[in-house]
Design an enzyme around this catalytic site. Structure first.
Site, PDB file in Angstrom:
ATOM      1  N   HIS A 121     110.465 -41.767   0.784  1.00  0.00           N
ATOM      2  CA  HIS A 121     110.055 -42.682   1.853  1.00  0.00           C
ATOM      3  C   HIS A 121     109.568 -41.911   3.079  1.00  0.00           C
ATOM      4  O   HIS A 121     110.376 -41.493   3.905  1.00  0.00           O
ATOM      5  CB  HIS A 121     111.224 -43.585   2.251  1.00  0.00           C
ATOM      6  CG  HIS A 121     111.527 -44.620   1.225  1.00  0.00           C
ATOM      7  ND1 HIS A 121     110.872 -45.829   1.173  1.00  0.00           N
ATOM      8  CD2 HIS A 121     112.378 -44.611   0.171  1.00  0.00           C
ATOM      9  CE1 HIS A 121     111.314 -46.528   0.147  1.00  0.00           C
ATOM     10  NE2 HIS A 121     112.235 -45.815  -0.483  1.00  0.00           N
TER      11      HIS A 121
ATOM     12  N   GLY B 155     110.065 -51.484  -2.763  1.00  0.00           N
ATOM     13  CA  GLY B 155     110.633 -52.805  -3.004  1.00  0.00           C
ATOM     14  C   GLY B 155     111.837 -52.669  -3.914  1.00  0.00           C
ATOM     15  O   GLY B 155     112.000 -51.640  -4.564  1.00  0.00           O
TER      16      GLY B 155
ATOM     17  N   LYS C   5     106.664 -55.402  18.982  1.00  0.00           N
ATOM     18  CA  LYS C   5     107.296 -55.413  20.308  1.00  0.00           C
ATOM     19  C   LYS C   5     107.048 -54.109  21.090  1.00  0.00           C
ATOM     20  O   LYS C   5     106.727 -54.139  22.275  1.00  0.00           O
ATOM     21  CB  LYS C   5     108.803 -55.613  20.135  1.00  0.00           C
ATOM     22  CG  LYS C   5     109.544 -55.854  21.412  1.00  0.00           C
ATOM     23  CD  LYS C   5     109.493 -57.312  21.761  1.00  0.00           C
ATOM     24  CE  LYS C   5     110.278 -57.655  22.994  1.00  0.00           C
ATOM     25  NZ  LYS C   5     110.305 -59.106  23.196  1.00  0.00           N
TER      26      LYS C   5
ATOM     27  N   ASP D 240     107.301 -60.812  26.518  1.00  0.00           N
ATOM     28  CA  ASP D 240     106.133 -61.280  25.768  1.00  0.00           C
ATOM     29  C   ASP D 240     105.245 -62.221  26.585  1.00  0.00           C
ATOM     30  O   ASP D 240     104.034 -62.015  26.676  1.00  0.00           O
ATOM     31  CB  ASP D 240     106.560 -61.974  24.471  1.00  0.00           C
ATOM     32  CG  ASP D 240     107.497 -61.103  23.654  1.00  0.00           C
ATOM     33  OD1 ASP D 240     107.529 -59.892  23.924  1.00  0.00           O
ATOM     34  OD2 ASP D 240     108.187 -61.634  22.776  1.00  0.00           O
TER      35      ASP D 240
ATOM     36  N   CYS E 277     107.267 -45.198  -3.227  1.00  0.00           N
ATOM     37  CA  CYS E 277     108.436 -45.606  -4.017  1.00  0.00           C
ATOM     38  C   CYS E 277     108.040 -46.657  -5.070  1.00  0.00           C
ATOM     39  O   CYS E 277     107.286 -46.357  -5.981  1.00  0.00           O
ATOM     40  CB  CYS E 277     109.551 -46.091  -3.090  1.00  0.00           C
ATOM     41  SG  CYS E 277     111.147 -46.104  -3.921  1.00  0.00           S
ATOM     42  N   TYR E 278     108.499 -47.892  -4.925  1.00  0.00           N
ATOM     43  CA  TYR E 278     108.083 -48.923  -5.883  1.00  0.00           C
ATOM     44  C   TYR E 278     106.555 -48.981  -5.973  1.00  0.00           C
ATOM     45  O   TYR E 278     105.999 -49.207  -7.044  1.00  0.00           O
ATOM     46  CB  TYR E 278     108.630 -50.287  -5.460  1.00  0.00           C
ATOM     47  CG  TYR E 278     108.256 -51.411  -6.396  1.00  0.00           C
ATOM     48  CD1 TYR E 278     109.054 -51.726  -7.487  1.00  0.00           C
ATOM     49  CD2 TYR E 278     107.085 -52.148  -6.204  1.00  0.00           C
ATOM     50  CE1 TYR E 278     108.705 -52.750  -8.364  1.00  0.00           C
ATOM     51  CE2 TYR E 278     106.717 -53.170  -7.073  1.00  0.00           C
ATOM     52  CZ  TYR E 278     107.536 -53.470  -8.149  1.00  0.00           C
ATOM     53  OH  TYR E 278     107.177 -54.475  -9.020  1.00  0.00           O
TER      54      TYR E 278
ATOM     55  N   GLU F  37     108.164 -43.110   5.607  1.00  0.00           N
ATOM     56  CA  GLU F  37     108.206 -43.946   6.817  1.00  0.00           C
ATOM     57  C   GLU F  37     109.522 -43.850   7.578  1.00  0.00           C
ATOM     58  O   GLU F  37     109.592 -44.232   8.741  1.00  0.00           O
ATOM     59  CB  GLU F  37     107.908 -45.413   6.459  1.00  0.00           C
ATOM     60  CG  GLU F  37     108.968 -46.143   5.646  1.00  0.00           C
ATOM     61  CD  GLU F  37     108.873 -45.916   4.137  1.00  0.00           C
ATOM     62  OE1 GLU F  37     108.302 -44.880   3.733  1.00  0.00           O
ATOM     63  OE2 GLU F  37     109.397 -46.743   3.377  1.00  0.00           O
TER      64      GLU F  37
END
Ligand code: XMP
Length: 513
Positions: free
Chosen positions: A169, A55, A369, A227, A82-83, A171
Site C-alpha cells: 500500500h 479492497g 477538508k 466549509d 493490492c486487490y 498510500e
C-alpha cells in the site's frame, strides 16, 4: 480549461480516499468512483491515468467486485494497488490464489530490476502490506519488478501497455517511499504535470461561478464553520455583492459567535450578511423539550423556516450556495461489497429548503477538508477561522442535557468560554478535534466560603479524532483541567462542580445528545 484527471476505481478499501488525496498531493486532480462505473462514464472524465484501489474481497470468489476489463484497452496507464493488482492479474489471464500466510504489516521490498516506476528507490525499501491473496502467475507481457519474503510477485508491470501493480500500500504513511510511487506513476509513466494547485483552482472556479450565475443572486447559509465560510469568500470573489449570506442566530450559539461572524464577514470581507436574530423563536419552540431527537428536529425545521423568510426578503434569488465537500459526494463501496452511498446524517447546516426551488451551487464539492483549509488560507481567511473546531448545527441545545432555558444557556456559554480560553493556551490544542462544555441536569452540594451551595455540574468533553467517526478522549494535562475547573467554579455562577468525560467513541458519541 479541462483539467487532467486521474480516475480511481474504488474496490472498497478503507484507504480509498487516501489514494485520491495522495494523487492530489501530487497536484494532479483525481476522482474516486465505484469500480463498476460503466466504461463510457469513465471515458467521459477523459482520464489520463486510472488507479485501481485495494479492497477486502478475493478476486476469485463468486460475486467479487470486478471492473469491466475493457478499461485495460483504453490505452491509459493503469496502476493496481493490492486487490487492484490482483484484479489486473485475474482480468488479463494471470492467476491469483490464497497466500499460505496472510501478510500484514511491514515487509522488505526488494527490487528485481531497475525501472523508472521505482525511481529514487533503494534496492531494498520498507513497505506496508495487508493481503491474504497474491498473484501466482502474471498475465502475458508482464515482468516482475519487485518481491518480498512472502510475495514472489510484490510488484509487476507490462511496461509496453503501461500497466503497473503493487501488492503493498503506497498510500499509507507506513510505506515511507509511498508518495514516490505516485509521483513516478503520475509524472514519469503517465506524463502528467503538477498543475492542480489552489491558485489554479480558485481561478477556474471563479470563472465557472461567474458563468453559471450570470447576473443572478446567490443566497448562502453561513454557519461560521470552515466549509460555509470558505464557500462564502470564494463566491464573493466571483460575484461580489450578488452574494447574500444568511446567518441564523438561533440563540444556541457559543459566546461572541455572532459578533465574530459579523466582524469577519461584514467588516473584514464586506460580504452582504443578513443576521436573523431568532433566539426567541427557537427558545419558544424548545420550551420543555428534553428529548434529544425532538430538539434536533425542532431546530432543523425552524432553521429552514427562518432561512426561507430571510431569503424571501432578498427578492428574486435563483441560486442556493452550499459548502458541500467531496467526501459527501463520493459514492463509496461498503466493506460488504456493492456500491452504497456514504451515509451522511445530521452534519452540515441543516437540510436546506427544497421547496424554494433554487439551483444549487457548490463550489467546494471537488475538495477534501484539508484542501478547503488550504483554499481558505489562499483566500486570506483568518487562521483561527480555518482551523476552527466543528460545531453542531443544533448548537448548545445538544450540550444542555434536559430543559433549555435562557439561564441555563448563559451558564453553559460562560463555562464553555473558559474551556475555550484555557484550551487555546494548551500546546497540544492543535491535536484536539473538539473541546467544549456540557451542562448536566444534576445539582450537587458544595461549599463556598461559609456557605453551602447547591448548583449544577458541568462536564468537559475533549476528544482527538481524524474524522469524527471514531474518537478518543483527550489526555489533557491535569494542570489544564485543574485550571479550567478552578476558573469555572469561581467565575461561573450556577456551577459548583466540574467533571471530565473519559469516554471514547464508540460506544459514546462526541456530543452528549
Ligand atoms: P457525534 O456526537 O455523533 O458527533 O459523535 C460527530 C460529529 O458531528 C458533529 N455533530 C453535528 N454536526 N449537525 C452538525 O452539523 C448536527 O446535528 C450534529 N450532531 C453532531 C459533532 O459535533 C461531531 O463533530
Amino acid at each position: 480549461m479541462k483539467k487532467d484527471t486521474v480516475v480511481i476505481l474504488d474496490f472498497g478499501s478503507q484507504y480509498n480516499q487516501l489514494i485520491a488525496r495522495r494523487v492530489r498531493e501530487c497536484k494532479v486532480y483525481s476522482v474516486l468512483i465505484p469500480y463498476n462505473t460503466p466504461v463510457w462514464k469513465i471515458k467521459s472524465y477523459n482520464p489520463k491515468a486510472i488507479i485501481l484501489t485495494g479492497g477486502p474481497a478475493s478476486v476469485t470468489e463468486k460475486g467479487a467486485p470486478r471492473a469491466n476489463p475493457e478499461i485495460f484497452k483504453l490505452g491509459v496507464p493503469i496502476l493496481g494497488i493490492c486487490y487492484g493488482m490482483q484484479f489486473t492479474a485475474y482480468a488479463l489471464g494471470g492467476k491469483v490464489g490464497k497466500s499460505k500466510k496472510r501478510e500484514y504489516g511491514y515487509a522488505e521490498l526488494v527490487l528485481n530490476r531497475k525501472e523508472r516506476f521505482f525511481k529514487l528507490f533503494q534496492r531494498k525499501e520498507k513497505v506496508w502490506m495487508s493481503h491474504g491473496d497474491k498473484v501466482q502467475e502474471m498475465p502475458k507481457g508482464f515482468v516482475i519488478l519487485a518481491h518480498t519474503k512472502n510475495s514472489h510477485i510484490a510488484s509487476m508491470a507490462d511496461p509496453v501497455r503501461k500497466i503497473y501493480g503493487v501488492q503493498f500500500h503506497p498510500e499509507v504513511i507506513h510505506t515511507p517511499k509511498g508518495m514516490q510511487i505516485f509521483k513516478n506513476f503520475l509524472y514519469d509513466i503517465a506524463g502528467l504535470r503538477p498543475t492542480w494547485t489552489m491558485s489554479s483552482f480558485i481561478k477556474n472556479s471563479i470563472e465557472e461561478i461567474k458563468q453559471k450565475v450570470g447576473n443572478e443572486k446567490v443566497v448562502l447559509g453561513l454557519s461560521g464553520g470552515v466549509d460555509s465560510s470558505v464557500a462564502a469568500v470564494l463566491l464573493h470573489r466571483a460575484i461580489g455583492p450578488r452574494l447574500h449570506c444568511i446567518f441564523v442566530d438561533n440563540g444556541l450559539l457559543r459566546k461572541y459567535e455572532r459578533e465574530y461572524v459579523e466582524k469577519t464577514f461584514k467588516n473584514h470581507f464586506h460580504i452582504n450578511l443578513h443576521v436573523a436574530k431568532s433566539e426567541k423563536r427557537f427558545l419558544d419552540k424548545l420550551r420543555g423539550v428534553t428529548d434529544p431527537e425532538r430538539k434536533r428536529k425542532i431546530i432543523g425545521k425552524e432553521f429552514i423556516k427562518v432561512f426561507e423568510e430571510e431569503s424571501r426578503k432578498l427578492g428574486n434569488v435563483k441560486f442556493l450556495g452550499q459548502g458541500t465537500l467531496y467526501p459527501d459526494v463520493i459514492e463509496s463501496i461498503s466493506a460488504k461489497g456493492g456500491p452504497s452511498a456514504t451515509i451522511k446524517t445530521h452534519h452540515n447546516v441543516g437540510g436546506l429548503p427544497k421547496k424554494m426551488d433554487l439551483k444549487l451551487i457548490e463550489p467546494l464539492r471537488d475538495l477534501f477538508k484539508d484542501e478547503v483549509r488550504l483554499l481558505g488560507k489562499e483566500l486570506k481567511l483568518p487562521d483561527a477561522m480555518i482551523h476552527r473546531q466543528p460545531f453542531p448545527g443544533p448548537g448548545l441545545a445538544v450540550r444542555i442535557i434536559g430543559d433549555i432555558t435562557k439561564e441555563r444557556l448563559e451558564i453553559l456559554r460562560n463555562t464553555d468560554l473558559i474551556v475555550q480560553e484555557e484550551m487555546e493556551k494548551y500546546e497540544g490544542y492543535k491535536n484536539i478535534w473538539q473541546s467544549f462544555a456540557v451542562l448536566l441536569p444534576v445539582k450537587s452540594v458544595g461549599v463556598m466560603g461559609d456557605e453551602r451551595t447547591y448548583e449544577s455540574v458541568a462536564a468537559i468533553r475533549a476528544v482527538t479524532s481524524q474524522d469524527a467517526m471514531t474518537a478518543d478522549w483527550a489526555k489533557i494535562p491535569y494542570n489544564i483541567l485543574g485550571r479550567i475547573s478552578n476558573r469555572v467554579i469561581n467565575e461561573v455562577k450556577g456551577v459548583n462542580r466540574v467533571a471530565y468525560d473519559i469516554s471514547s467513541k464508540p460506544p459514546a458519541t462526541i456530543e452528549w445528545e
